[in-house]
Scaffold this active site. Structure first.
Site, PDB file in Angstrom:
ATOM      1  N   ARG A   1      24.961  20.251 -39.900  1.00  0.00           N
ATOM      2  CA  ARG A   1      26.292  20.182 -39.316  1.00  0.00           C
ATOM      3  C   ARG A   1      26.298  19.011 -38.343  1.00  0.00           C
ATOM      4  NH1 ARG A   1      27.800  22.691 -42.949  1.00  0.00           N
ATOM      5  NH2 ARG A   1      28.906  24.675 -43.049  1.00  0.00           N
TER       6      ARG A   1
ATOM      7  N   GLU B   1      34.646  16.137 -38.217  1.00  0.00           N
ATOM      8  CA  GLU B   1      35.107  15.898 -39.587  1.00  0.00           C
ATOM      9  C   GLU B   1      36.591  16.205 -39.715  1.00  0.00           C
ATOM     10  OE1 GLU B   1      32.708  17.917 -42.551  1.00  0.00           O
ATOM     11  OE2 GLU B   1      30.906  17.218 -41.539  1.00  0.00           O
TER      12      GLU B   1
ATOM     13  N   HIS C   1      30.346  14.844 -46.723  1.00  0.00           N
ATOM     14  CA  HIS C   1      29.992  16.277 -46.764  1.00  0.00           C
ATOM     15  C   HIS C   1      29.940  16.793 -48.215  1.00  0.00           C
ATOM     16  CE1 HIS C   1      30.022  20.117 -44.096  1.00  0.00           C
ATOM     17  NE2 HIS C   1      29.246  20.283 -45.156  1.00  0.00           N
TER      18      HIS C   1
HETATM   19  C1  GLV Z   1      28.071  23.252 -46.596  1.00  0.00           C
HETATM   20  O1  GLV Z   1      27.989  22.540 -45.619  1.00  0.00           O
HETATM   21  C2  GLV Z   1      27.943  24.678 -46.529  1.00  0.00           C
HETATM   22  O2  GLV Z   1      27.778  25.234 -45.437  1.00  0.00           O
HETATM   23  O3  GLV Z   1      28.016  25.307 -47.603  1.00  0.00           O
END
Ligand code: GLV
Ligand code: GLV
Length: 322
Positions: free
Chosen positions: A235, A264, A282
């Site tokens: 993250r 983000e 991401h």
């Molecule tokens: C992606 O970042 C997830 O948490 O699945």
């Protein structure tokens, strides 16, 4: 009668088909993220909410429907949901771990390679027609084979990243307050400072928690080798992005490969001007297979919640414990 599910964004076709078998589906028909008001409206008229990691599901949304039976997140991370509030209201929250482990580990490696071997810069150079022939010092990067990899957070994904490193004859260091992986893999547990001091590649695999916020900041970036590369597929806020930008601009470290960002989808000003960072939107779990499998887990979670059973991937299992 079938229960109603509200889906904040279209999921892969096979997943939508499965949802339609079991639920009356109200899905966002548009190819865009919904606003808070839109999410609230959909949530107020459903039995189960199926949401994304990019949807902020706060107490206000959770409370807007006294009959809400469950919150099904289409992600392994669930820091987008006020789980505490859901737990207070006895609403189960679920996630999709497991299936995305190897896919995410592949992505961490893709970022490692592309950063260390300057693949993105090279691609741009080729497209701009700048290649005039072989040169001794054209796009010199760094070796990966035989180097030291530091894994911060040795859960499922961190361990999967470490396993791949064995094929590259890497020395593996890891730091983790909970898990021990020495029995599964040839790796050495060290404290964070030792890891940062000695690793050529540092890859982050901790969940987003109050105690992991800005785990990597000015001090940590300065401890790292100036030849080191930082990889983040966890993250964004695990890293202090302002300090990372400074580290990249002033070469405290050599480079970074990022899939996640602090705010983000916004990037911090200046980041795109750095050639020594590889940026991905991401997408660590974004393989056809995995995004479908995540959906199937989400559907399974939703069905079991509706049937009054404990869902297979429950986040707040304490609500079933009395
Ligand atoms: C992606 O970042 C997830 O948490 O699945
Ligand atoms: C996430 O699934 C992890 O435990 O690494």
């Amino acid at each position: 009668m079938k229960p109603k599910i509200f889906v904040t964004r279209m999921l892969p076709d096979l997943v939508m088909e499965k949802l339609n078998e079991y639920f009356v589906v109200n899905a966002n028909p548009e190819d865009r993220a919904l606003s808070k008001e839109e999410i609230k409206r959909g949530t107020s008229d459903c039995d189960i909410l199926l949401c994304l990691l990019s949807d902020t599901i706060d107490s206000d949304i959770i409370s807007c429907n006294p009959n809400l039976k469950g919150i099904v997140n289409y992600a392994v991370g669930f820091n987008n949901i006020d789980v505490k509030h859901a737990t207070k209201l006895n609403i189960p929250v679920t996630n999709t771990p497991g299936v995305l482990t190897e896919t995410t580990a592949d992505m961490a490696w893709a970022l490692m390679f592309s950063t260390a071997r300057r693949i993105v810069e090279s691609d741009k150079f080729m497209r701009e027609g700048k290649f005039k022939g072989w040169e001794p010092k054209l796009f010199l990067g760094f070796d990966i084979y035989g180097k030291t990899l530091g894994i911060i957070g040795a859960g499922r994904i961190g361990t999967a990243v470490a396993k791949r490193a064995l094929g590259f004859n890497m020395k593996i260091l890891y730091s983790d307050n909970n898990s021990d992986i020495e029995n599964t893999i040839k790796a050495e547990k060290v404290d964070l400072e030792t890891l940062l001091k000695n690793s050529d590649f540092v890859s982050l695999h901790v969940p987003m928690l109050p105690e992991t916020k800005h785990l990597i900041g000015e001090k940590e970036l300065k401890i790292m080798k100036d030849t080191a590369i930082l990889i983040n597929t966890s993250r964004g806020a695990v890293v202090n992005e302002k300090m990372l930008l400074k580290a990249l601009q002033e070469n405290w470290i050599t480079g970074a490969g990022l899939d996640v960002y602090e705010n983000e989808p916004k990037l911090i000003d200046g980041l795109i001007d750095c050639d020594n960072v590889v940026l991905a939107p991401h997408i660590a779990s974004a393989s056809v297979e995995t995004r479908t499998n995540m959906g199937f887990i989400a559907v399974e979670n939703a069905i079991t919640i509706w049937q009054g059973e404990i869902p297979p991937q429950i986040v707040n299992k304490e609500i079933y414990e009395n």
